[in-house]
Write an enzyme that holds these catalytic residues in place. Structure first.
Site, PDB file in Angstrom:
ATOM      1  N   ALA A 147      -3.627  -0.873  -7.887  1.00  7.45           N
ATOM      2  CA  ALA A 147      -2.429  -0.100  -8.274  1.00  7.45           C
ATOM      3  C   ALA A 147      -1.267  -0.354  -7.307  1.00  7.45           C
ATOM      4  O   ALA A 147      -1.508  -0.566  -6.121  1.00  7.45           O
ATOM      5  CB  ALA A 147      -2.782   1.394  -8.287  1.00  7.45           C
ATOM      6  N   PRO A 148      -0.039  -0.343  -7.774  1.00  9.13           N
ATOM      7  CA  PRO A 148       0.396  -0.076  -9.150  1.00  9.13           C
ATOM      8  C   PRO A 148       0.263  -1.267 -10.106  1.00  9.13           C
ATOM      9  O   PRO A 148       0.580  -1.135 -11.283  1.00  9.13           O
ATOM     10  CB  PRO A 148       1.874   0.303  -8.973  1.00  9.13           C
ATOM     11  CG  PRO A 148       2.310  -0.470  -7.758  1.00  9.13           C
ATOM     12  CD  PRO A 148       1.103  -0.521  -6.850  1.00  9.13           C
ATOM     13  N   GLY A 149      -0.167  -2.436  -9.594  1.00  6.94           N
ATOM     14  CA  GLY A 149      -0.459  -3.495 -10.563  1.00  6.94           C
ATOM     15  C   GLY A 149       0.320  -4.787 -10.364  1.00  6.94           C
ATOM     16  O   GLY A 149       0.349  -5.622 -11.276  1.00  6.94           O
ATOM     17  N   GLY A 150       0.930  -4.969  -9.201  1.00  7.59           N
ATOM     18  CA  GLY A 150       1.688  -6.211  -8.956  1.00  7.59           C
ATOM     19  C   GLY A 150       0.813  -7.445  -9.089  1.00  7.59           C
ATOM     20  O   GLY A 150       1.155  -8.388  -9.805  1.00  7.59           O
ATOM     21  N   LYS A 208      -5.755  -6.600   6.953  1.00  4.77           N
ATOM     22  CA  LYS A 208      -4.816  -5.823   7.761  1.00  4.77           C
ATOM     23  C   LYS A 208      -5.127  -6.052   9.240  1.00  4.77           C
ATOM     24  O   LYS A 208      -6.286  -6.041   9.639  1.00  4.77           O
ATOM     25  CB  LYS A 208      -4.992  -4.345   7.401  1.00  4.77           C
ATOM     26  CG  LYS A 208      -3.790  -3.539   7.718  1.00  4.77           C
ATOM     27  CD  LYS A 208      -3.406  -2.623   6.574  1.00  4.77           C
ATOM     28  CE  LYS A 208      -2.101  -1.930   6.871  1.00  4.77           C
ATOM     29  NZ  LYS A 208      -0.927  -2.733   6.602  1.00  4.77           N
ATOM     30  N   ASP A 215      -6.352  -6.341  -2.211  1.00  2.00           N
ATOM     31  CA  ASP A 215      -5.152  -6.041  -1.411  1.00  2.00           C
ATOM     32  C   ASP A 215      -5.167  -4.540  -1.137  1.00  2.00           C
ATOM     33  O   ASP A 215      -4.280  -3.820  -1.556  1.00  2.00           O
ATOM     34  CB  ASP A 215      -3.912  -6.478  -2.234  1.00  2.00           C
ATOM     35  CG  ASP A 215      -2.602  -6.211  -1.522  1.00  2.00           C
ATOM     36  OD1 ASP A 215      -2.556  -6.362  -0.289  1.00  2.00           O
ATOM     37  OD2 ASP A 215      -1.618  -5.873  -2.205  1.00  2.00           O
TER      38      ASP A 215
HETATM   39  C1  LIG Z   1      -1.173  -1.990  -1.099  1.00  5.41           C
HETATM   40  S1  LIG Z   1      -1.775  -1.164  -2.501  1.00  5.41           S
HETATM   41  C2  LIG Z   1      -2.135  -2.489  -3.582  1.00  5.41           C
HETATM   42  C3  LIG Z   1      -0.933  -3.074  -4.235  1.00  5.41           C
HETATM   43  C4  LIG Z   1      -1.301  -4.012  -5.356  1.00  5.41           C
HETATM   44  N1  LIG Z   1      -1.945  -5.226  -4.852  1.00  5.41           N
HETATM   45  C5  LIG Z   1      -0.098  -4.420  -6.163  1.00  5.41           C
HETATM   46  O1  LIG Z   1       0.246  -5.606  -6.187  1.00  5.41           O
HETATM   47  O2  LIG Z   1       0.503  -3.547  -6.820  1.00  5.41           O
HETATM   48  C6  LIG Z   1      -3.348  -0.638  -1.994  1.00  5.41           C
HETATM   49  C7  LIG Z   1      -4.158   0.070  -3.084  1.00  5.41           C
HETATM   50  O3  LIG Z   1      -5.520   0.068  -2.679  1.00  5.41           O
HETATM   51  C8  LIG Z   1      -6.112   1.221  -3.232  1.00  5.41           C
HETATM   52  N2  LIG Z   1      -7.405   1.467  -2.544  1.00  5.41           N
HETATM   53  C9  LIG Z   1      -7.610   1.793  -1.243  1.00  5.41           C
HETATM   54  N3  LIG Z   1      -8.936   1.944  -1.024  1.00  5.41           N
HETATM   55  C10 LIG Z   1      -9.573   1.696  -2.203  1.00  5.41           C
HETATM   56  C11 LIG Z   1     -10.930   1.681  -2.616  1.00  5.41           C
HETATM   57  N4  LIG Z   1     -11.926   1.962  -1.762  1.00  5.41           N
HETATM   58  N5  LIG Z   1     -11.219   1.371  -3.905  1.00  5.41           N
HETATM   59  C12 LIG Z   1     -10.222   1.067  -4.774  1.00  5.41           C
HETATM   60  N6  LIG Z   1      -8.918   1.074  -4.435  1.00  5.41           N
HETATM   61  C13 LIG Z   1      -8.589   1.380  -3.174  1.00  5.41           C
HETATM   62  C14 LIG Z   1      -5.069   2.294  -3.031  1.00  5.41           C
HETATM   63  O4  LIG Z   1      -5.279   3.371  -3.946  1.00  5.41           O
HETATM   64  C15 LIG Z   1      -3.773   1.529  -3.303  1.00  5.41           C
HETATM   65  O5  LIG Z   1      -3.342   1.722  -4.631  1.00  5.41           O
END
Ligand SMILES: C[S@@+](CC[C@H](N)C(=O)[O-])C[C@H]1O[C@@H](n2cnc3c(N)ncnc32)[C@H](O)[C@@H]1O
Length: 342
Positions: free
Chosen positions: A212-215, A298, A268
């Site tokens: 999320a959000p889905g990029g 990270k 990510d």
């Molecule tokens: C930096 S954002 C990702 C952005 C995404 N790559 C994009 O392009 O829109 C990090 C996401 O990782 C999710 N997240 C963190 N820990 C998680 C887990 N254990 N399982 C699934 N999602 C997780 C968070 O809810 C957050 O939406």
């Protein structure tokens, strides 16, 4: 080619790590800071061509860009003498640029007295290139003429694009805001695709962890893949109902999939990288043998070398680690490309 000095560039705040990485890898080298994210580097080798080959084959993690230093002149804020210096250097390249496509790339340190904008300086050098029978271009050049205005001097170089590691000025790659691009994070995946020479449309079925959000999902859908997006958070409404997207609104740690379900795994999650590694490793059977993973790591502990060593070792249990690179669009992180071991 005898040993030369290069001007190197890293991401903001990461020049000390880029310098340290080069020092460690090339013990006979000398490195010194120039300004901000830019530094001088002499590999201390007799065969520079061989050294460049080695750098291209196994790119350092934190070095984003480099160019060979051909000439350096003192810099003032006087436009006349600065233009003369640019013209004088460009004229030395007359034989090289004749009949070739030439990109002129100009950058300046924030505290440099350089009296021109980048575009103005580029036009001055491009005029000389044209006079010498070269064709000034912005992309797909045969030669890149680099000009870096530091606080005290003007530094010049000319090289083939592949030897700069990036054909963008200072490695600062820019993507057009493609339609439907949902977050800045999407640029990271687009850049990884180019940096790792890994066309995403070669894959069929992707698992996107922390989607999320889905990029990233939207980039993959755009390339024609089926995407299983995992995130407890909501995906962007524009993706709802997409026929090739399946959103599992869950914590990735709670999931398992039949072996070999996916040929691409992307992650990510912006989370503790060791926990991310355990999670990705636990899901590795879901990836077919030879399938690829693109994972953001990270750098949380201010000990990037140790963190990267530990993570490379941990990922190596299930994957071949192909590349680790701090991309221009990475902030306090790097991007890793792995392939699932057979
Ligand atoms: C930096 S954002 C990702 C952005 C995404 N790559 C994009 O392009 O829109 C990090 C996401 O990782 C999710 N997240 C963190 N820990 C998680 C887990 N254990 N399982 C699934 N999602 C997780 C968070 O809810 C957050 O939406």
């Amino acid at each position: 080619m005898t040993s030369v000095t290069f001007i190197g560039t890293a991401n903001p705040g990461f020049a000390p790590y880029a310098m340290e990485e080069l020092r460690r890898r090339f013990p006979g080298s000398s490195v010194s800071g120039l300004s901000g994210e830019t530094f001088r580097f002499s590999p201390g080798v007799s065969d520079t061509e061989e050294w460049l080959k080695e750098i291209r084959r196994d790119e350092p993690v934190f070095l984003r860009h480099l160019f060979p230093l051909d000439a350096e002149v003192p810099l003032t804020d006087d436009p006349g003498s600065t233009a003369d210096a640019i013209v004088a250097y460009a004229r030395t390249l007359a034989d090289k640029v004749n009949g070739r496509k030439v990109a002129v790339q100009v950058r300046k340190a924030v505290n440099s007295p350089f009296p021109f904008t980048s575009a103005e300086a580029r036009d001055i050098a491009a005029g000389v290139v044209r006079e010498a029978g070269g064709e000034p271009v912005l992309q797909d050049a045969d030669w890149i003429v680099s000009l870096y205005a530091s606080p005290k001097t003007l530094l010049f170089g000319c090289s083939e694009p592949r030897n700069n590691l990036s054909d963008w000025p200072g490695g600062a790659i820019r993507f057009r805001r493609e339609e439907g691009l949902l977050s800045r994070a999407a640029f990271k995946l687009l850049e990884a695709e180019r940096a790792f020479r890994l066309p995403l449309d070669r894959f069929n079925n992707a698992l996107d962890l922390g989607a999320a959000p889905g990029g990233w999902s939207s980039v993959l859908l755009d390339r024609g893949l089926k995407v299983t997006a995992v995130d407890p958070a909501e995906m962007d409404p524009s993706l709802k109902g997409h026929p090739r997207l399946h959103h599992l609104k869950k914590n990735a740690a709670e999931l398992s999939f039949p072996p070999g379900t996916f040929d691409l795994l992307v992650c990510d999650m912006s989370w503790d990288p060791h926990r991310t590694c355990r999670l990705v490793s636990a899901l590795s059977p879901a990836l077919s043998a030879g399938g690829s993973g693109i994972i953001t790591l990270k750098l949380m502990y201010r000990k990037p070398f140790q963190t990267l060593r530990e993570l490379t070792e941990a990922y190596s249990e299930h994957f071949d680690v192909r590349r680790v690179k701090q991309l221009f669009h990475n902030r306090e992180e790097v991007t890793m490309w792995v392939r699932r071991k057979p």
